[in-house]
Design a protein around this motif. Structure first.
Motif, mmCIF file in Angstrom:
data_model
loop_
_atom_site.group_PDB
_atom_site.id
_atom_site.type_symbol
_atom_site.label_atom_id
_atom_site.label_comp_id
_atom_site.label_asym_id
_atom_site.label_seq_id
_atom_site.Cartn_x
_atom_site.Cartn_y
_atom_site.Cartn_z
ATOM 1 N N GLU A 30 -66.279 65.874 -38.790
ATOM 2 C CA GLU A 30 -66.798 66.217 -37.467
ATOM 3 C C GLU A 30 -66.681 65.064 -36.461
ATOM 4 O O GLU A 30 -66.702 65.298 -35.263
ATOM 5 N N TRP A 31 -66.607 63.838 -36.962
ATOM 6 C CA TRP A 31 -66.640 62.720 -36.018
ATOM 7 C C TRP A 31 -65.676 61.579 -36.335
ATOM 8 O O TRP A 31 -65.351 60.784 -35.454
ATOM 9 N N ASN A 32 -65.211 61.464 -37.551
ATOM 10 C CA ASN A 32 -64.467 60.274 -37.969
ATOM 11 C C ASN A 32 -62.970 60.574 -38.090
ATOM 12 O O ASN A 32 -62.547 61.288 -38.988
ATOM 13 N N SER A 33 -62.179 60.024 -37.191
ATOM 14 C CA SER A 33 -60.731 60.259 -37.243
ATOM 15 C C SER A 33 -60.007 59.211 -38.097
ATOM 16 O O SER A 33 -58.822 59.374 -38.384
ATOM 17 N N PHE A 34 -60.691 58.161 -38.511
ATOM 18 C CA PHE A 34 -60.064 57.117 -39.326
ATOM 19 C C PHE A 34 -60.207 57.433 -40.822
ATOM 20 O O PHE A 34 -59.218 57.527 -41.535
ATOM 21 N N ILE A 35 -61.449 57.579 -41.281
ATOM 22 C CA ILE A 35 -61.685 57.957 -42.671
ATOM 23 C C ILE A 35 -61.797 59.477 -42.684
ATOM 24 O O ILE A 35 -62.761 60.037 -42.178
ATOM 25 N N LYS A 36 -60.797 60.122 -43.236
ATOM 26 C CA LYS A 36 -60.742 61.583 -43.234
ATOM 27 C C LYS A 36 -61.799 62.198 -44.141
ATOM 28 O O LYS A 36 -62.362 63.239 -43.823
ATOM 29 N N SER A 37 -62.044 61.575 -45.298
ATOM 30 C CA SER A 37 -63.080 62.084 -46.193
ATOM 31 C C SER A 37 -63.474 61.024 -47.214
ATOM 32 O O SER A 37 -62.694 60.136 -47.547
ATOM 33 N N ILE A 38 -64.716 61.157 -47.674
ATOM 34 C CA ILE A 38 -65.237 60.367 -48.793
ATOM 35 C C ILE A 38 -65.966 61.352 -49.681
ATOM 36 O O ILE A 38 -66.726 62.199 -49.203
ATOM 37 N N SER A 39 -65.735 61.247 -50.975
ATOM 38 C CA SER A 39 -66.448 62.106 -51.912
ATOM 39 C C SER A 39 -66.855 61.286 -53.134
ATOM 40 O O SER A 39 -66.296 60.227 -53.404
ATOM 41 N N GLY A 40 -67.829 61.806 -53.843
ATOM 42 C CA GLY A 40 -68.336 61.128 -55.026
ATOM 43 C C GLY A 40 -69.755 60.663 -54.803
ATOM 44 O O GLY A 40 -70.251 60.638 -53.678
ATOM 45 N N GLU A 41 -70.410 60.314 -55.906
ATOM 46 C CA GLU A 41 -71.797 59.863 -55.836
ATOM 47 C C GLU A 41 -71.845 58.410 -55.378
ATOM 48 O O GLU A 41 -71.223 57.531 -55.976
ATOM 49 N N LEU A 42 -72.604 58.174 -54.317
ATOM 50 C CA LEU A 42 -72.731 56.832 -53.757
ATOM 51 C C LEU A 42 -73.757 56.049 -54.576
ATOM 52 O O LEU A 42 -74.963 56.181 -54.395
ATOM 53 N N LYS A 43 -73.229 55.266 -55.497
ATOM 54 C CA LYS A 43 -74.061 54.516 -56.434
ATOM 55 C C LYS A 43 -73.263 53.288 -56.881
ATOM 56 O O LYS A 43 -72.049 53.380 -57.087
ATOM 57 N N VAL A 44 -73.932 52.156 -57.011
ATOM 58 C CA VAL A 44 -73.255 50.919 -57.426
ATOM 59 C C VAL A 44 -72.543 51.147 -58.756
ATOM 60 O O VAL A 44 -73.079 51.766 -59.670
ATOM 61 N N ARG A 45 -71.316 50.663 -58.842
ATOM 62 C CA ARG A 45 -70.401 50.743 -59.987
ATOM 63 C C ARG A 45 -69.747 52.115 -60.143
ATOM 64 O O ARG A 45 -68.985 52.330 -61.079
ATOM 65 N N ASN A 46 -70.028 53.044 -59.238
ATOM 66 C CA ASN A 46 -69.370 54.347 -59.265
ATOM 67 C C ASN A 46 -68.063 54.289 -58.492
ATOM 68 O O ASN A 46 -67.950 53.544 -57.524
ATOM 69 N N ARG A 47 -67.118 55.124 -58.900
ATOM 70 C CA ARG A 47 -65.893 55.311 -58.126
ATOM 71 C C ARG A 47 -66.123 56.441 -57.140
ATOM 72 O O ARG A 47 -66.705 57.462 -57.475
ATOM 73 N N ILE A 48 -65.657 56.207 -55.915
ATOM 74 C CA ILE A 48 -65.672 57.254 -54.905
ATOM 75 C C ILE A 48 -64.226 57.505 -54.495
ATOM 76 O O ILE A 48 -63.349 56.687 -54.790
ATOM 77 N N LYS A 49 -63.989 58.618 -53.849
ATOM 78 C CA LYS A 49 -62.627 58.970 -53.431
ATOM 79 C C LYS A 49 -62.580 58.961 -51.907
ATOM 80 O O LYS A 49 -63.371 59.647 -51.250
ATOM 81 N N ILE A 50 -61.655 58.192 -51.343
ATOM 82 C CA ILE A 50 -61.549 58.029 -49.891
ATOM 83 C C ILE A 50 -60.141 58.392 -49.431
ATOM 84 O O ILE A 50 -59.158 57.945 -50.023
ATOM 85 N N LYS A 51 -60.084 59.188 -48.361
ATOM 86 C CA LYS A 51 -58.799 59.527 -47.745
ATOM 87 C C LYS A 51 -58.769 58.938 -46.340
ATOM 88 O O LYS A 51 -59.665 59.189 -45.540
ATOM 89 N N VAL A 52 -57.754 58.129 -46.081
ATOM 90 C CA VAL A 52 -57.525 57.561 -44.749
ATOM 91 C C VAL A 52 -56.060 57.736 -44.397
ATOM 92 O O VAL A 52 -55.192 57.517 -45.216
ATOM 93 N N GLN A 53 -55.788 58.163 -43.205
ATOM 94 C CA GLN A 53 -54.441 58.239 -42.641
ATOM 95 C C GLN A 53 -53.315 58.357 -43.677
ATOM 96 O O GLN A 53 -52.498 57.456 -43.838
ATOM 97 N N GLY A 54 -53.302 59.445 -44.416
ATOM 98 C CA GLY A 54 -52.207 59.698 -45.343
ATOM 99 C C GLY A 54 -52.271 58.957 -46.660
ATOM 100 O O GLY A 54 -51.318 58.957 -47.417
ATOM 101 N N MET A 55 -53.379 58.311 -46.947
ATOM 102 C CA MET A 55 -53.506 57.549 -48.185
ATOM 103 C C MET A 55 -54.832 57.899 -48.852
ATOM 104 O O MET A 55 -55.849 58.037 -48.182
ATOM 105 N N THR A 56 -54.816 58.053 -50.157
ATOM 106 C CA THR A 56 -56.038 58.311 -50.916
ATOM 107 C C THR A 56 -56.207 57.192 -51.930
ATOM 108 O O THR A 56 -55.247 56.787 -52.585
ATOM 109 N N PHE A 57 -57.437 56.679 -52.044
ATOM 110 C CA PHE A 57 -57.701 55.670 -53.053
ATOM 111 C C PHE A 57 -59.096 55.878 -53.614
ATOM 112 O O PHE A 57 -59.901 56.618 -53.047
#
Length: 140
Positions: A30-57
């Motif tokens: 709705e508001w962020n044109s740089f970070i397209k999406s973040i998913s996963g549980e936000l917790k220390v030592r957890n992996r989250i999934k981030i999509k930015v401008q054609g790249m996912t990490f």
């Protein structure tokens, strides 16, 4: 080689309100044109999934301090090639405003090759996101 990009903006809103927007991953589109999406549980030592401008990490959350700091470490393919330690940091200015800082420390053997892109595209992306966050926090 290492490279740091650091941006900041003053937002007329509380740290709590800004933190709520930053950690409400479901509404990033709705508001962020740089970070397209973040998913996963936000917790220390957890992996989250981030999509930015054609790249996912899939970075690992390193620091999570409620209303103050969120930091993760991601890498391209394997550690040491191109690593990025990304940080959001919020400081209460004591006058109803918050300083929002977004930074990333890059390291690895590809940093030198990618320096121009980091200086231009990544820094521009940070600054655009900062402005979009400010608009969202101050108008909602």
């Amino acid at each position: 080689m290492a490279k740091q990009i650091k941006t900041s903006i003053i937002i007329e809103a509380s740290r709590e309100k800004i933190w709520g927007i930053l950690t409400d991953f479901e509404n990033y589109t709705e508001w962020n044109s740089f970070i397209k999406s973040i998913s996963g549980e936000l917790k220390v030592r957890n992996r989250i999934k981030i999509k930015v401008q054609g790249m996912t990490f899939k970075p690992i959350v390193l620091t999570l301090n409620q209303n103050t700091e969120l930091k993760w470490l991601g890498n391209l393919w394997f550690r040491g090639l191109f690593d990025g330690e990304h940080k959001f940091y919020l400081t209460d200015n004591g006058n109803g405003t918050t300083n929002f800082e977004q930074s990333e420390n890059f390291s690895g053997i590809l940093v030198k090759i990618l320096t121009k892109s980091l200086e231009k595209e990544t820094k521009n992306g940070f600054e655009k996101m900062n402005k979009e966050l400010k608009l969202r926090a101050e108008t909602n």
